[in-house]
Scaffold this active site. Structure first.
Site, PDB file in Angstrom:
ATOM      1  N   ASP A 168      -9.761   3.570  -2.417  1.00  0.00           N
ATOM      2  CA  ASP A 168      -9.969   2.174  -2.022  1.00  0.00           C
ATOM      3  C   ASP A 168     -10.416   2.205  -0.566  1.00  0.00           C
ATOM      4  O   ASP A 168      -9.642   2.592   0.311  1.00  0.00           O
ATOM      5  CB  ASP A 168      -8.634   1.433  -2.189  1.00  0.00           C
ATOM      6  N   HIS A 216      -7.502  -7.649  -2.189  1.00  0.00           N
ATOM      7  CA  HIS A 216      -7.577  -6.414  -2.997  1.00  0.00           C
ATOM      8  C   HIS A 216      -8.245  -6.667  -4.347  1.00  0.00           C
ATOM      9  O   HIS A 216      -7.738  -6.241  -5.380  1.00  0.00           O
ATOM     10  CB  HIS A 216      -6.172  -5.866  -3.228  1.00  0.00           C
ATOM     11  N   TYR A 276       3.968   1.970   2.905  1.00  0.00           N
ATOM     12  CA  TYR A 276       3.122   1.403   1.866  1.00  0.00           C
ATOM     13  C   TYR A 276       1.740   1.079   2.421  1.00  0.00           C
ATOM     14  O   TYR A 276       1.610   0.377   3.401  1.00  0.00           O
ATOM     15  CB  TYR A 276       3.752   0.110   1.320  1.00  0.00           C
ATOM     16  N   LYS A 305      -1.136   0.802  -3.685  1.00  0.00           N
ATOM     17  CA  LYS A 305      -0.599   1.619  -4.774  1.00  0.00           C
ATOM     18  C   LYS A 305      -1.513   2.826  -4.990  1.00  0.00           C
ATOM     19  O   LYS A 305      -2.579   2.923  -4.390  1.00  0.00           O
ATOM     20  CB  LYS A 305      -0.484   0.773  -6.042  1.00  0.00           C
TER      21      LYS A 305
END
Ligand code: 13P
Ligand code: 13P
Ligand code: MG
Ligand code: MG
Length: 370
Positions: free
Chosen positions: A12, A19, A233, A236
């Site tokens: 990404d 997102h 974080y 994901k």
């Protein structure tokens, strides 16, 4: 005979308005870099696509797994796409580019990698699956069903070549250990592990002694954990997988059947929620409702002399409409829980999110009950 390698490397590096989805300009930049690499003989063929906000590079070559040239090509594509993302002011530009300088291998630098080196069969069928808004363990259930569940895969029962079963390589991604388990003999032990999908993930599947070389994987899943690299974080781990099919292996339809059940996976909004995995065509791989629900897209190819033929967009079939409908119903049901578990992930899985910072602020407010 020269072996063929398929390398699926994804990252990404920025998307539009949150997102949601990769900007087409990023795919154009990646195509340019990969086209150069093809002209330079670094790779033999490629296909660039996306799943949600993840830019996916599907490459073929004869250099084996962990090739510096191939990984370097992917790194350059992500770097150039990051520059474009920054110029366009995209959200999360360079999100998964966690290290500065490339030094021979892209592992541990942020992007996810699934690679297989194999001897091409006559009519080599291969599928690439890409997920957004979830984690590598989301592949556990479908990959188990494909290679071990006779209620999913008829070939395990009726095809003499599939009858012996398969060997699963499982990684403990917390302890960096791995174990191989043979199915059907060790099925219950395998399930004891892979049911805990945030920790034990299927990394590869191998054939048993018989009609295929036993050291050539039939399936491979990317298992990179971004939070372990970044320490917090950052998104994901949105995995990708390669699965070979037909001619004594599970048929393509048996591979796809495993995705007809929209099982619950962790990810979705802020990587902090359980939700259904919805199978979609590339056009519908856009995660908008509560940043999801999580998606899986699949492309099918044939490979001849390490060149790609295809793809076919595998979930562009009305036969998956019911799975999608069910996923939407489950999404609605889960959303009604708002901030409550089990929609929100258990505390142990929230470790790398922003929640611990909120809990820290409340620490002083507690007094002993006595
Ligand atoms: P990605 O992992 O797809 O970047 O999504 C991150 C997120 O927080 C979505 O809410
Ligand atoms: P912001 O940091 O833009 O609030 O986004 C949170 C998020 O999307 C988590 O990935
Ligand atoms: Mg993102
Ligand atoms: Mg993503």
């Amino acid at each position: 005979m020269t072996k063929t390698t398929m390398s699926v490397i994804k990252a990404d590096v920025g998307s539009i308005a949150g997102h949601t989805v990769v900007h087409p300009a990023l795919e154009e930049v990646a195509v340019k870099v990969l086209d150069e690499a093809r002209k330079d003989g670094k790779i033999l063929d490629f296909h660039v696509t996306h799943c949600g906000d993840d830019l996916e590079l599907i490459m073929t070559h004869t250099k084996g797994v962990d090739s510096e040239e191939v990984h370097g090509t992917a790194w350059k594509a992500f770097e150039d796409a990051t520059t474009t993302a920054k110029n366009l002011g995209l959200y999360g530009a360079g999100q998964d580019i966690l290290k500065e300088a490339f030094s021979g291998n892209i592992r541990g630098m942020g992007p996810g990698i699934a690679e297989i080196e194999f001897t091409e069969r006559k009519g080599e069928c291969i599928e690439v699956f890409m997920m957004d808004k979830t984690e590598p363990g989301a592949f556990n259930l479908p990959v188990f069903k494909i290679f071990a569940d006779p209620f999913n895969t008829a070939g395990l029962v009726v095809d003499p070549k599939g009858h012996a079963g398969y060997i699963f390589e499982v990684w403990d991604i917390f302890e960096h250990k791995r174990v191989k388990m043979s199915c059907p003999e060790e099925m219950y032990s395998l399930l004891a592990l892979i049911g805990a999908k945030s920790r034990y993930v299927i990394k590869r599947v191998f054939p048993k002694e018989g009609h295929m070389p036993v050291d050539e994987p039939l399936a491979a899943v990317s298992t990179e954990k971004l939070a372990f690299i970044a320490g917090e974080y950052v998104g994901k781990d949105d995995p990708a997988a390669i699965i070979r099919s037909q001619s004594g292996l599970p048929a393509t339809g048996e591979v796809l059947e495993a995705f007809s059940f929209p099982h619950l996976v962790s990810g979705w909004m802020r990587g902090s929620h359980n939700g259904p995995l919805m199978p979609v065509g590339i056009e519908d791989a856009i995660c908008t409702r509560f940043d999801g629900p999580p998606r899986v897209a699949g492309l099918g190819f044939n490979i001849k002399d390490a060149k790609l033929v295809g793809p076919v967009d595998l979930f562009c079939d009305p036969a998956f409409d019911l799975a999608r409908q069910k996923a939407l119903e489950i999404a609605d049901y889960m959303r009604r829980h708002g901030p409550f578990e089990p929609h929100r992930l258990p505390l142990s899985d929230m470790e790398y999110t922003t929640l611990p910072k909120v809990l820290k602020k409340l620490e002083d407010r507690f007094e002993d009950i006595g």
